[in-house]
Write a protein that holds these residues in place. Structure first.
Motif, PDB file in Angstrom:
ATOM      1  N   LYS A  89      43.427  -6.904   2.255  1.00 49.89           N
ATOM      2  CA  LYS A  89      44.246  -6.223   3.487  1.00 49.89           C
ATOM      3  C   LYS A  89      45.198  -5.396   2.915  1.00 49.89           C
ATOM      4  CE  LYS A  89      47.169  -8.677   5.523  1.00 49.89           C
ATOM      5  NZ  LYS A  89      47.556  -9.763   6.231  1.00 49.89           N
ATOM      6  N   GLU A  90      45.993  -5.934   1.965  1.00 50.70           N
ATOM      7  CA  GLU A  90      47.008  -5.217   1.148  1.00 50.70           C
ATOM      8  C   GLU A  90      46.687  -4.117   0.520  1.00 50.70           C
ATOM      9  OE1 GLU A  90      50.321  -6.015   1.773  1.00 50.70           O
ATOM     10  OE2 GLU A  90      49.867  -7.533   3.130  1.00 50.70           O
ATOM     11  N   LEU A  91      45.630  -4.308  -0.212  1.00 51.18           N
ATOM     12  CA  LEU A  91      45.168  -3.077  -0.819  1.00 51.18           C
ATOM     13  C   LEU A  91      44.656  -1.799  -0.001  1.00 51.18           C
ATOM     14  CD1 LEU A  91      42.908  -4.796  -3.871  1.00 51.18           C
ATOM     15  CD2 LEU A  91      45.033  -3.807  -3.843  1.00 51.18           C
ATOM     16  N   HIS A 114      35.024  -1.034   1.524  1.00 56.30           N
ATOM     17  CA  HIS A 114      35.841  -1.936   1.764  1.00 56.30           C
ATOM     18  C   HIS A 114      36.741  -2.045   2.976  1.00 56.30           C
ATOM     19  CE1 HIS A 114      35.150  -2.982  -2.432  1.00 56.30           C
ATOM     20  NE2 HIS A 114      35.547  -1.839  -2.822  1.00 56.30           N
ATOM     21  N   ALA A 115      36.856  -1.078   3.657  1.00 60.05           N
ATOM     22  CA  ALA A 115      37.525  -0.932   4.919  1.00 60.05           C
ATOM     23  C   ALA A 115      36.709  -1.574   5.797  1.00 60.05           C
ATOM     24  CB  ALA A 115      38.078   0.478   5.210  1.00 60.05           C
ATOM     25  N   ILE A 116      35.192  -0.974   5.836  1.00 59.56           N
ATOM     26  CA  ILE A 116      34.114  -1.368   6.796  1.00 59.56           C
ATOM     27  C   ILE A 116      33.864  -2.827   6.573  1.00 59.56           C
ATOM     28  CG2 ILE A 116      31.798  -1.331   7.211  1.00 59.56           C
ATOM     29  CD1 ILE A 116      31.878   1.752   6.724  1.00 59.56           C
ATOM     30  N   LEU A 156      36.008  -4.964   5.764  1.00 57.87           N
ATOM     31  CA  LEU A 156      37.252  -5.823   6.182  1.00 57.87           C
ATOM     32  C   LEU A 156      37.130  -5.672   7.702  1.00 57.87           C
ATOM     33  CD1 LEU A 156      39.812  -7.081   4.746  1.00 57.87           C
ATOM     34  CD2 LEU A 156      41.069  -5.073   5.394  1.00 57.87           C
ATOM     35  N   ALA A 157      36.666  -4.793   8.257  1.00 58.29           N
ATOM     36  CA  ALA A 157      36.419  -4.833   9.672  1.00 58.29           C
ATOM     37  C   ALA A 157      35.337  -5.762  10.197  1.00 58.29           C
ATOM     38  CB  ALA A 157      36.051  -3.255  10.017  1.00 58.29           C
ATOM     39  N   GLN A 158      34.596  -5.890   9.354  1.00 62.54           N
ATOM     40  CA  GLN A 158      33.159  -6.887   9.569  1.00 62.54           C
ATOM     41  C   GLN A 158      33.717  -8.324   9.553  1.00 62.54           C
ATOM     42  OE1 GLN A 158      30.729  -5.313   6.769  1.00 62.54           O
ATOM     43  NE2 GLN A 158      29.570  -3.851   8.363  1.00 62.54           N
ATOM     44  N   GLN A 159      34.484  -8.792   8.691  1.00 60.79           N
ATOM     45  CA  GLN A 159      34.767 -10.327   8.730  1.00 60.79           C
ATOM     46  C   GLN A 159      36.380 -10.514   8.464  1.00 60.79           C
ATOM     47  OE1 GLN A 159      32.308 -10.802   5.301  1.00 60.79           O
ATOM     48  NE2 GLN A 159      33.479  -9.337   3.872  1.00 60.79           N
ATOM     49  N   GLY A 160      36.536 -11.667   8.351  1.00 60.09           N
ATOM     50  CA  GLY A 160      38.065 -11.921   8.144  1.00 60.09           C
ATOM     51  C   GLY A 160      38.835 -12.341   9.444  1.00 60.09           C
ATOM     52  N   THR A 161      40.010 -12.510   9.282  1.00 62.98           N
ATOM     53  CA  THR A 161      40.736 -13.127  10.395  1.00 62.98           C
ATOM     54  C   THR A 161      41.075 -11.908  11.454  1.00 62.98           C
ATOM     55  OG1 THR A 161      42.938 -12.451   9.460  1.00 62.98           O
ATOM     56  CG2 THR A 161      42.102 -14.928   9.274  1.00 62.98           C
ATOM     57  N   ALA A 162      41.710 -11.999  12.527  1.00 62.97           N
ATOM     58  CA  ALA A 162      41.849 -10.712  13.516  1.00 62.97           C
ATOM     59  C   ALA A 162      42.574  -9.686  12.942  1.00 62.97           C
ATOM     60  CB  ALA A 162      42.522 -11.158  14.857  1.00 62.97           C
ATOM     61  N   LEU A 163      43.698 -10.324  11.871  1.00 58.02           N
ATOM     62  CA  LEU A 163      44.738  -9.354  11.311  1.00 58.02           C
ATOM     63  C   LEU A 163      43.914  -8.585  10.452  1.00 58.02           C
ATOM     64  CD1 LEU A 163      47.463  -8.008  11.107  1.00 58.02           C
ATOM     65  CD2 LEU A 163      48.121  -9.815   9.631  1.00 58.02           C
ATOM     66  N   ASP A 164      42.969  -9.138   9.657  1.00 57.28           N
ATOM     67  CA  ASP A 164      42.155  -8.546   8.574  1.00 57.28           C
ATOM     68  C   ASP A 164      41.201  -7.477   9.207  1.00 57.28           C
ATOM     69  OD1 ASP A 164      43.223 -10.071   6.571  1.00 57.28           O
ATOM     70  OD2 ASP A 164      41.669 -11.461   6.858  1.00 57.28           O
ATOM     71  N   LYS A 165      40.722  -7.931  10.305  1.00 58.39           N
ATOM     72  CA  LYS A 165      39.856  -6.844  11.187  1.00 58.39           C
ATOM     73  C   LYS A 165      40.780  -5.666  11.638  1.00 58.39           C
ATOM     74  CE  LYS A 165      36.755  -8.315  13.911  1.00 58.39           C
ATOM     75  NZ  LYS A 165      35.144  -8.007  13.081  1.00 58.39           N
ATOM     76  N   ARG A 166      41.594  -5.934  11.943  1.00 59.41           N
ATOM     77  CA  ARG A 166      42.518  -4.784  12.541  1.00 59.41           C
ATOM     78  C   ARG A 166      43.121  -3.975  11.511  1.00 59.41           C
ATOM     79  NH1 ARG A 166      47.964  -6.274  16.483  1.00 59.41           N
ATOM     80  NH2 ARG A 166      48.290  -4.103  17.323  1.00 59.41           N
ATOM     81  N   VAL A 167      43.203  -4.396  10.132  1.00 59.97           N
ATOM     82  CA  VAL A 167      43.598  -3.292   9.116  1.00 59.97           C
ATOM     83  C   VAL A 167      42.486  -2.562   8.960  1.00 59.97           C
ATOM     84  CG1 VAL A 167      44.502  -3.194   6.912  1.00 59.97           C
ATOM     85  CG2 VAL A 167      45.485  -4.511   8.503  1.00 59.97           C
ATOM     86  N   GLY A 168      41.271  -3.469   8.800  1.00 57.27           N
ATOM     87  CA  GLY A 168      40.097  -2.853   8.697  1.00 57.27           C
ATOM     88  C   GLY A 168      39.680  -1.513   9.452  1.00 57.27           C
ATOM     89  N   LEU A 218      41.760  -0.037  11.750  1.00 54.22           N
ATOM     90  CA  LEU A 218      42.551   1.040  11.401  1.00 54.22           C
ATOM     91  C   LEU A 218      42.274   1.862  10.335  1.00 54.22           C
ATOM     92  CD1 LEU A 218      45.326   2.530  12.106  1.00 54.22           C
ATOM     93  CD2 LEU A 218      46.395   0.720  10.615  1.00 54.22           C
ATOM     94  N   ALA A 219      41.877   1.353   9.032  1.00 53.03           N
ATOM     95  CA  ALA A 219      41.563   2.233   7.957  1.00 53.03           C
ATOM     96  C   ALA A 219      40.327   3.095   8.114  1.00 53.03           C
ATOM     97  CB  ALA A 219      41.410   1.570   6.638  1.00 53.03           C
ATOM     98  N   VAL A 220      39.315   2.300   8.863  1.00 52.52           N
ATOM     99  CA  VAL A 220      38.000   3.214   9.160  1.00 52.52           C
ATOM    100  C   VAL A 220      38.456   4.249  10.074  1.00 52.52           C
ATOM    101  CG1 VAL A 220      35.947   2.998  10.468  1.00 52.52           C
ATOM    102  CG2 VAL A 220      36.430   1.151   8.881  1.00 52.52           C
TER     103      VAL A 220
END
Length: 214
Positions: A5-7, A27-29, A31-43, A45-47
């Protein structure tokens, strides 16, 4: 996952500075596919910042968006609708359209508002596929939440005025309510009642009144 997420935040910053970070798109995709709600949110956003409607990697996100639209988690539904309204490819609209339409009846106003904006985007990129949504926007125009109502106005600046001439009274009534300070104070800007909404309504009325003195 937290490290990724930080990367991803740093990758977004690199692209903002003008440096290509295409190696991070996949990796943005993920991140959006898995992880916590905050991780998905960052993923998500990046997408939405990295990809456009024609990007081939978006196909990898379709199933994730479909799953999140059916989630009971409001945050996940909001994130999915945001991406749908920003970068979703038009050839995938038929697969997702029924779910987005269903969200127009959601009890939470933020979900209804994002669904309206997603349908508006569909109209812009593939109007022939969503000819039937005009009735949905008419219903949204009467929504009890001012945010949903204001979101529904966008499409009327794109349509031919002849197709919604019967809504003149509705637009005038809404404008009177706005000017009369009937909207929540959150819509005020420097003590002016919803100035951008006023401008939008006036633009719509100017289109309706063009070449029609009555």
């Amino acid at each position: 996952m937290c490290f990724m997420k930080e990367l991803m935040v740093r990758a977004v910053y690199c692209e903002m500075l003008g440096y290509e970070a295409s190696f991070s798109y996949i990796h943005a995709i993920k991140l959006a596919q898995q992880g916590t709600a905050l991780d998905k949110r960052v993923g998500y956003l990046a997408v939405s910042l990295f990809l456009n409607e024609s990007h081939e990697l978006l196909l990898l996100l379709v199933n994730t968006v479909l799953k999140d639209l059916q989630s009971t988690n409001l945050i996940e539904v909001c994130m999915a609708l945001t991406v749908v309204g920003q970068v979703f490819p038009k050839d995938m609209i038929p697969a997702i359209l029924p779910m987005v339409e269903e969200k127009l009846n959601h009890p939470k106003e933020i979900i209804r508002r994002k669904a309206v904006l997603a349908l508006y985007k569909f109209y812009l990129i593939a109007p022939n596929q969503v000819q039937h949504i005009h009735s949905k926007f008419r219903k949204a125009l009467c929504d009890k939440d001012p945010g949903v109502m204001s979101a529904s106005l966008h499409i009327y600046l794109e349509m031919k005025p002849e197709s919604y001439k019967d809504l003149v009274v509705s637009f005038v009534t809404i404008l009177k309510q706005v000017v009369g300070g009937k909207l929540p104070i959150d819509f005020n800007y420097h003590s002016v009642p919803a100035p951008w909404l006023q401008i939008q309504l006036l633009r719509i009325l100017s289109l309706l009144g063009k070449n029609d003195r009555r």
